[in-house]
Design a protein around this motif. Structure first.
Motif, PDB file in Angstrom:
ATOM      1  N   GLU A 179      -7.740   0.889   6.933  1.00  0.00           N
ATOM      2  CA  GLU A 179      -8.487  -0.363   7.106  1.00  0.00           C
ATOM      3  C   GLU A 179      -7.561  -1.531   7.445  1.00  0.00           C
ATOM      4  OE1 GLU A 179     -10.596  -0.718   3.440  1.00  0.00           O
ATOM      5  OE2 GLU A 179     -12.190   0.667   4.055  1.00  0.00           O
ATOM      6  N   GLU A 180      -6.398  -1.564   6.818  1.00  0.00           N
ATOM      7  CA  GLU A 180      -5.429  -2.623   7.109  1.00  0.00           C
ATOM      8  C   GLU A 180      -4.941  -2.528   8.557  1.00  0.00           C
ATOM      9  OE1 GLU A 180      -2.929  -5.740   7.223  1.00  0.00           O
ATOM     10  OE2 GLU A 180      -4.449  -5.345   5.713  1.00  0.00           O
ATOM     11  N   LYS A 231      -7.291   5.315   2.753  1.00  0.00           N
ATOM     12  CA  LYS A 231      -8.394   4.597   3.400  1.00  0.00           C
ATOM     13  C   LYS A 231      -8.048   3.111   3.524  1.00  0.00           C
ATOM     14  CE  LYS A 231     -13.289   3.600   2.970  1.00  0.00           C
ATOM     15  NZ  LYS A 231     -14.473   3.637   2.123  1.00  0.00           N
ATOM     16  N   GLU A 232      -7.459   2.532   2.477  1.00  0.00           N
ATOM     17  CA  GLU A 232      -7.070   1.129   2.502  1.00  0.00           C
ATOM     18  C   GLU A 232      -6.011   0.865   3.586  1.00  0.00           C
ATOM     19  OE1 GLU A 232      -5.160  -2.192  -0.546  1.00  0.00           O
ATOM     20  OE2 GLU A 232      -5.898  -0.297  -1.354  1.00  0.00           O
ATOM     21  N   ILE A 243       0.839  -1.208   0.000  1.00  0.00           N
ATOM     22  CA  ILE A 243       0.000   0.000   0.000  1.00  0.00           C
ATOM     23  C   ILE A 243       0.870   1.253   0.000  1.00  0.00           C
ATOM     24  CG2 ILE A 243      -1.670   1.333   1.353  1.00  0.00           C
ATOM     25  CD1 ILE A 243      -2.767  -1.399   2.363  1.00  0.00           C
TER      26      ILE A 243
END
Length: 99
Positions: free
Chosen positions: A77-78, A73-74, A55
């Motif tokens: 979330e991770e 955002k990813e 990422i």
């Protein structure tokens, strides 16, 4: 020979009745300590670090603001998924501790 057997039996009984277990830590304290352990999360850490690196590399190469926002955002979330996994494992470990 029978005196020796009786002596061993008495010594065994003494040891069995003299044994003391550790006091159980309250569940909340157990979870707090477990989550804070750096060695605790060895199971999920390599996969998490690989996903985070992927990422972050994509964020470094991205120029589009919408794509950057999606990658941010990813990443969040991770991090949340990783924290949830560690929390679940710690709750499982501490499930039999008193409340």
């Amino acid at each position: 020979m029978s005196k020796l057997n009786i002596l061993f039996a008495l010594a065994g009984l003494f040891c069995a009745f003299d044994a003391n277990a550790q006091n159980a830590r309250p569940k909340a304290d157990c979870i707090k300590v477990c989550v804070g352990e750096k060695e605790m999360n060895w199971l999920f850490r390599p996969a998490h670090l690989a996903r985070m690196k992927k990422i972050q590399d994509a964020r470094r190469d991205a120029t589009d603001p919408a794509h950057l926002a999606a990658l941010q955002k990813e990443e969040a979330e991770e991090l949340e998924r990783y924290a949830d996994k560690v929390q679940d494992v710690c709750e499982n470990i501490c499930r039999n501790n008193p409340p």
